[in-house]
Motif scaffolding. Structure first.
Motif, PDB file in Angstrom:
ATOM      1  N   LEU A   1      29.677  45.636  48.899  1.00 16.53           N
ATOM      2  CA  LEU A   1      29.351  44.591  47.928  1.00 16.53           C
ATOM      3  C   LEU A   1      29.597  44.998  46.474  1.00 16.53           C
ATOM      4  CD1 LEU A   1      28.416  41.736  47.514  1.00 16.53           C
ATOM      5  CD2 LEU A   1      26.037  42.518  47.592  1.00 16.53           C
ATOM      6  N   PRO A   2      29.143  46.164  46.004  1.00 19.09           N
ATOM      7  CA  PRO A   2      29.426  46.529  44.602  1.00 19.09           C
ATOM      8  C   PRO A   2      30.915  46.598  44.289  1.00 19.09           C
ATOM      9  CG  PRO A   2      27.711  47.933  45.516  1.00 19.09           C
ATOM     10  CD  PRO A   2      28.300  47.173  46.662  1.00 19.09           C
ATOM     11  N   ARG A   3      31.709  47.059  45.251  1.00 25.26           N
ATOM     12  CA  ARG A   3      33.153  47.183  45.023  1.00 25.26           C
ATOM     13  C   ARG A   3      33.816  45.807  44.977  1.00 25.26           C
ATOM     14  NH1 ARG A   3      31.328  51.549  44.324  1.00 25.26           N
ATOM     15  NH2 ARG A   3      31.394  50.522  42.298  1.00 25.26           N
ATOM     16  N   LEU A   4      33.371  44.899  45.833  1.00 20.26           N
ATOM     17  CA  LEU A   4      33.934  43.551  45.811  1.00 20.26           C
ATOM     18  C   LEU A   4      33.571  42.826  44.519  1.00 20.26           C
ATOM     19  CD1 LEU A   4      33.253  42.531  49.528  1.00 20.26           C
ATOM     20  CD2 LEU A   4      35.479  43.046  48.495  1.00 20.26           C
ATOM     21  N   LEU A   5      32.364  43.029  44.043  1.00 23.50           N
ATOM     22  CA  LEU A   5      31.963  42.414  42.770  1.00 23.50           C
ATOM     23  C   LEU A   5      32.731  43.034  41.609  1.00 23.50           C
ATOM     24  CD1 LEU A   5      28.112  42.126  43.346  1.00 23.50           C
ATOM     25  CD2 LEU A   5      29.776  40.248  43.237  1.00 23.50           C
ATOM     26  N   GLU A   6      32.990  44.315  41.684  1.00 18.50           N
ATOM     27  CA  GLU A   6      33.792  44.987  40.660  1.00 18.50           C
ATOM     28  C   GLU A   6      35.207  44.412  40.639  1.00 18.50           C
ATOM     29  OE1 GLU A   6      34.641  49.637  39.370  1.00 18.50           O
ATOM     30  OE2 GLU A   6      34.507  49.125  41.494  1.00 18.50           O
ATOM     31  N   LEU A   7      35.760  44.189  41.825  1.00 20.25           N
ATOM     32  CA  LEU A   7      37.091  43.596  41.921  1.00 20.25           C
ATOM     33  C   LEU A   7      37.092  42.179  41.355  1.00 20.25           C
ATOM     34  CD1 LEU A   7      40.022  43.627  42.959  1.00 20.25           C
ATOM     35  CD2 LEU A   7      39.144  42.888  45.186  1.00 20.25           C
ATOM     36  N   LYS A   8      36.076  41.396  41.680  1.00 15.27           N
ATOM     37  CA  LYS A   8      35.985  40.034  41.150  1.00 15.27           C
ATOM     38  C   LYS A   8      35.922  40.041  39.624  1.00 15.27           C
ATOM     39  CE  LYS A   8      33.196  35.798  41.204  1.00 15.27           C
ATOM     40  NZ  LYS A   8      33.266  35.624  39.732  1.00 15.27           N
ATOM     41  N   ASN A   9      35.126  40.929  39.062  1.00 16.49           N
ATOM     42  CA  ASN A   9      35.009  40.990  37.599  1.00 16.49           C
ATOM     43  C   ASN A   9      36.348  41.329  36.958  1.00 16.49           C
ATOM     44  OD1 ASN A   9      32.299  40.358  37.682  1.00 16.49           O
ATOM     45  ND2 ASN A   9      31.638  42.504  37.737  1.00 16.49           N
ATOM     46  N   TYR A  10      37.094  42.249  37.585  1.00 13.93           N
ATOM     47  CA  TYR A  10      38.412  42.602  37.040  1.00 13.93           C
ATOM     48  C   TYR A  10      39.365  41.403  37.107  1.00 13.93           C
ATOM     49  CZ  TYR A  10      43.187  44.276  36.917  1.00 13.93           C
ATOM     50  OH  TYR A  10      44.511  44.405  36.634  1.00 13.93           O
ATOM     51  N   LEU A  11      39.419  40.753  38.274  1.00 10.43           N
ATOM     52  CA  LEU A  11      40.330  39.612  38.419  1.00 10.43           C
ATOM     53  C   LEU A  11      39.906  38.458  37.511  1.00 10.43           C
ATOM     54  CD1 LEU A  11      40.938  39.699  42.286  1.00 10.43           C
ATOM     55  CD2 LEU A  11      42.524  40.376  40.471  1.00 10.43           C
ATOM     56  N   ASP A  12      38.607  38.232  37.373  1.00 14.99           N
ATOM     57  CA  ASP A  12      38.136  37.213  36.428  1.00 14.99           C
ATOM     58  C   ASP A  12      38.658  37.487  35.027  1.00 14.99           C
ATOM     59  OD1 ASP A  12      36.771  35.847  38.362  1.00 14.99           O
ATOM     60  OD2 ASP A  12      34.764  36.470  37.726  1.00 14.99           O
ATOM     61  N   SER A  13      38.677  38.762  34.658  1.00 19.65           N
ATOM     62  CA  SER A  13      39.070  39.126  33.288  1.00 19.65           C
ATOM     63  C   SER A  13      40.532  38.840  33.004  1.00 19.65           C
ATOM     64  CB  SER A  13      38.781  40.611  33.034  1.00 19.65           C
ATOM     65  OG  SER A  13      39.686  41.450  33.745  1.00 19.65           O
ATOM     66  N   ILE A  14      41.353  38.758  34.053  1.00 16.49           N
ATOM     67  CA  ILE A  14      42.776  38.447  33.844  1.00 16.49           C
ATOM     68  C   ILE A  14      43.109  37.033  34.322  1.00 16.49           C
ATOM     69  CG2 ILE A  14      43.471  40.881  33.931  1.00 16.49           C
ATOM     70  CD1 ILE A  14      44.497  40.413  36.783  1.00 16.49           C
ATOM     71  N   GLY A  15      42.062  36.261  34.648  1.00  9.88           N
ATOM     72  CA  GLY A  15      42.266  34.858  35.000  1.00  9.88           C
ATOM     73  C   GLY A  15      42.770  34.609  36.398  1.00  9.88           C
ATOM     74  N   VAL A  16      42.491  35.520  37.324  1.00  8.24           N
ATOM     75  CA  VAL A  16      42.956  35.384  38.709  1.00  8.24           C
ATOM     76  C   VAL A  16      41.758  35.144  39.616  1.00  8.24           C
ATOM     77  CG1 VAL A  16      44.145  36.499  40.641  1.00  8.24           C
ATOM     78  CG2 VAL A  16      44.954  36.867  38.298  1.00  8.24           C
ATOM     79  N   GLN A  17      41.869  34.147  40.483  1.00  5.04           N
ATOM     80  CA  GLN A  17      40.815  33.808  41.425  1.00  5.04           C
ATOM     81  C   GLN A  17      40.746  34.840  42.543  1.00  5.04           C
ATOM     82  OE1 GLN A  17      40.302  30.211  40.559  1.00  5.04           O
ATOM     83  NE2 GLN A  17      38.178  30.536  41.172  1.00  5.04           N
ATOM     84  N   LEU A  18      39.562  35.120  43.069  1.00  7.45           N
ATOM     85  CA  LEU A  18      39.406  35.994  44.235  1.00  7.45           C
ATOM     86  C   LEU A  18      38.752  35.204  45.360  1.00  7.45           C
ATOM     87  CD1 LEU A  18      39.407  38.738  45.730  1.00  7.45           C
ATOM     88  CD2 LEU A  18      37.152  39.176  44.712  1.00  7.45           C
ATOM     89  N   LEU A  19      39.349  35.271  46.538  1.00  8.44           N
ATOM     90  CA  LEU A  19      38.782  34.664  47.739  1.00  8.44           C
ATOM     91  C   LEU A  19      38.704  35.739  48.815  1.00  8.44           C
ATOM     92  CD1 LEU A  19      37.826  32.198  49.373  1.00  8.44           C
ATOM     93  CD2 LEU A  19      40.231  31.753  49.940  1.00  8.44           C
TER      94      LEU A  19
END
Length: 648
Positions: A395-413
């Motif tokens: 879970l922490p790693r997936l949230l870290e990935l989401k935060n990174y992708l959010d920062s560059i405007g990319v959706q994560l599913l």
């Protein structure tokens, strides 16, 4: 010509074409080193050379890129496959350690001897496992495999020892004047038995097309693309229990940097908690220094100029996530039925030898026999997934990935793929209701991901519903394999495509529905669980012919490019039917067909937890992306051998 085309088709089904001659040698001949060959034979034609870089890194040099030579280099004394097998089994007594080979019955062998047979001076040795698969695919006869499995299954009156007492390390096929093939085997006892290598002629001869198949296997040379397909396919089949993957490496370039080795593929394995590498080198596939420089320049120009950045706006609508979250509330409770299932499953695992990673259960008919994977079963017995240590809690790693992708405007599913054992629990443990949710811990983790703000596609209900269409021997998952079959994959892709088209940015993403074509076909796949059964049982489960789809762009197999707005990344569930087997029919291609959007696929055969590090090296490619779909087997959420470490 009919036969050659037939064998080509078989080889293609294993991810190869095996129908092209190798290009001219572009490099120097390999340096002399330890050669694996029979005295008197030509190593360039019959074996391979080993260069040892250090204890954990080897390069295996094959003079001619025939399928037989590459298979032999991969299977022979491979430390990845042999890891841990030199240790004496706990329940081994050695009560027949003093018995002579001649006094102990190997009824399938004739002329047992401790001397190398004379025929080995003239005939090239082969690895029997891959050859037997091709023979079965071409001739429909699995007798050779049954005989050799029987040799390896001899237990010296100690049936409770799971590990093989001996293996068939080399096989020689001798064409006879009547068109048949006689077989000679080298049998290597396990080191803990204290026995010496012995040889014997099989009391069995092959007939029909076998001689022609064997000759083609030994002599037809592959090109560089075929060889890479071979390495990719091999890595995918060994992945479930050897944790194999191909390292990112330019075929024919130097490896390691600064060495003189120029392999076309580098395989990493981690079967026992320690990584090791074997690289495969063919002189004809080496690149010259000029070619390496030119490729580096071309790659740099392609990376700089090919990707077209897009203006992105995240879809922040949380309604889909909240609806999915609400649907999970109370959907998989812990109750008497789930506890009964877990107790029965735990008892089954406790009865298995510790080293046995797969087992079978029978159905109403032979067409309904299933093989199961120990790691998948362990996942169904998991405790709270977010209660694991920091290197195993996803879970922490997936949230870290989401935060990174959010920062560059990319959706994560995130798309967790349920294991076969939870979809077909009623076939795994007799008496289990077919609609029982047997994995409360896994379902709770899906709920926790959604509650934490991750967009998660829950495909479990669709896969459970897809069972209604089962027509034995065709099911939503492959009977002898850890992966889904076409019905299950289509059910999941239908739901995934629907989700993609619901994103607010979909209308502006340039979708071109109807631009791709779909073709029904079949592929031959050996179940990846068969190799992990007791030796005496392996021959019961031959390769399976599976219906699949192939996606075409015009007349060519579809493959997504760097400018694809969607990146589908993950483990072997993203690669099966996509980059191995018949190709261009896996999740990426099917999603592109359904949505009209280009889909780039990034697969880590070594496990889903490692793929996001590869994504981080694709910074230029990410400029074109609107969506990253993270698809992987749910079993790696629990005690994954590949740790969940921080983004790099």
């Amino acid at each position: 010509m009919k036969f050659i085309y037939g064998l080509c088709a078989v080889a293609i089904s294993f991810g190869l074409s095996a129908c092209a001659s190798a290009p001219a040698n572009q490099g120097d001949s390999p340096a002399q080193s330890a050669a694996v060959a029979v005295p008197g034979q030509d190593p360039a034609a019959t074996a391979f050379e080993i260069k040892t870089i250090d204890a954990d890194h080897q390069v295996r040099i094959v003079a001619k890129p025939t399928l037989a030579a590459l298979d032999f280099a991969a299977y022979s004394a491979n430390p990845i496959r042999l890891a841990g097998k030199d240790e004496k089994p706990e329940n081994y007594t050695g009560k027949m350690a003093g018995a002579k080979i001649a006094d102990y019955p190997f009824p399938m062998l004739d002329s047992v001897s401790e001397s190398v047979p004379a025929i080995a001076q003239a005939v090239a040795p082969v690895a029997w496992e891959p050859l037997s698969k091709i023979l079965y695919a071409q001739t429909g006869n699995d007798s050779l495999s049954q005989v050799l499995n029987a040799v390896e299954a001899v237990k010296w009156d100690e049936p409770d020892v799971f590990r093989a007492f001996q293996t068939v390390s080399r096989l020689w096929g001798v064409p006879m004047s009547d068109g048949s093939v006689e077989w000679w085997a080298e049998v290597t006892p396990a080191s803990w038995t204290g026995r010496s290598v012995f040889y014997g002629k099989l009391k069995f001869a092959s007939h029909g097309e076998t001689a022609e198949v064997l000759n083609y296997y030994l002599t037809a040379e592959m090109n560089a693309d075929d060889a890479m397909n071979w390495a990719r396919t091999l890595s995918s089949y060994w992945y479930p229990t050897l944790n194999t993957d191909l390292e990112q490496h330019t075929p024919g370039d130097f490896w390691p940097v600064g060495s003189k080795n120029q392999p076309f593929a580098v395989m990493r394995g981690n079967p026992m908690g320690k990584a090791m590498w074997i690289a495969f080198e063919v002189p004809a596939f080496r690149l010259t220094e000029e070619q390496i420089r030119a490729k580096a320049v071309a790659d740099s120009l392609a990376a700089a100029g090919e990707v077209v950045p897009v203006n992105r706006v995240l879809d922040t609508d949380s309604s889909f996530r909240l609806q999915t979250l609400a649907s999970l509330e109370g959907s998989c409770p812990v109750n008497a039925e789930t506890e009964k299932f877990k107790t029965a499953l735990a008892q089954t695992l406790a009865k298995l030898p510790k080293e046995q990673n797969a087992w079978a259960t029978s159905g109403a008919s032979s067409a309904e026999t299933f093989l199961w994977f120990r790691r998948n079963a362990n996942y169904l017995l998991a405790d709270k997934i977010t209660g694991q240590d920091s290197l195993h809690n996803p879970l922490p790693r997936l949230l870290e990935l989401k935060n990174y992708l959010d920062s560059i405007g990319v959706q994560l599913l995130v798309v967790p793929v349920p294991v076969k054992e939870e979809i077909y629990a009623e076939r795994l443990v007799a008496g289990t209701p077919a609609d029982l949710c047997v994995n409360p811990a896994g379902r709770e983790f899906t709920r926790e991901m959604l509650a934490a703000g991750l967009d998660v596609l829950d495909i479990y209900p669709s896969l459970m519903a897809a069972k209604a269409g089962d027509e034995p021997p065709r099911f939503s998952y492959q009977r002898y394999d850890t992966h889904w079959a076409l019905p299950g994959m289509l059910a999941a892709m239908e739901l995934l495509a629907s989700r993609v088209t619901q994103y607010a940015w979909y209308a502006d993403a340039g979708a071109k529905p109807g631009s791709l074509n779909m073709q029904e076909t079949t592929t031959l796949r050996e179940g990846d669980l068969v190799a992990h059964l007791p030796d005496a049982e392996k021959s019961k489960y031959p390769a399976d012919t599976l219906p699949v789809m192939k996606i075409l762009k015009g007349a060519e197999p579809y493959k997504g490019g760097k400018n694809a707005p969607i990146l589908l990344m993950g483990d072997s569930f993203t690669g099966v039917f996509e980059s191995v087997d018949q190709k261009s029919g896996g999740p990426g291609s099917l999603l592109a067909f359904a949505t009209g959007l280009d889909v780039q696929v990034l697969t880590s055969w070594g496990g889903g937890p490692g793929v996001y590090h590869r994504m981080m090296k694709m910074k230029k490619d990410m400029q074109s992306k609107r969506l990253v779909i993270y698809m992987m087997t749910a079993r790696d959420f629990w005690q994954s051998p590949m740790e969940w470490d921080a983004l790099k």
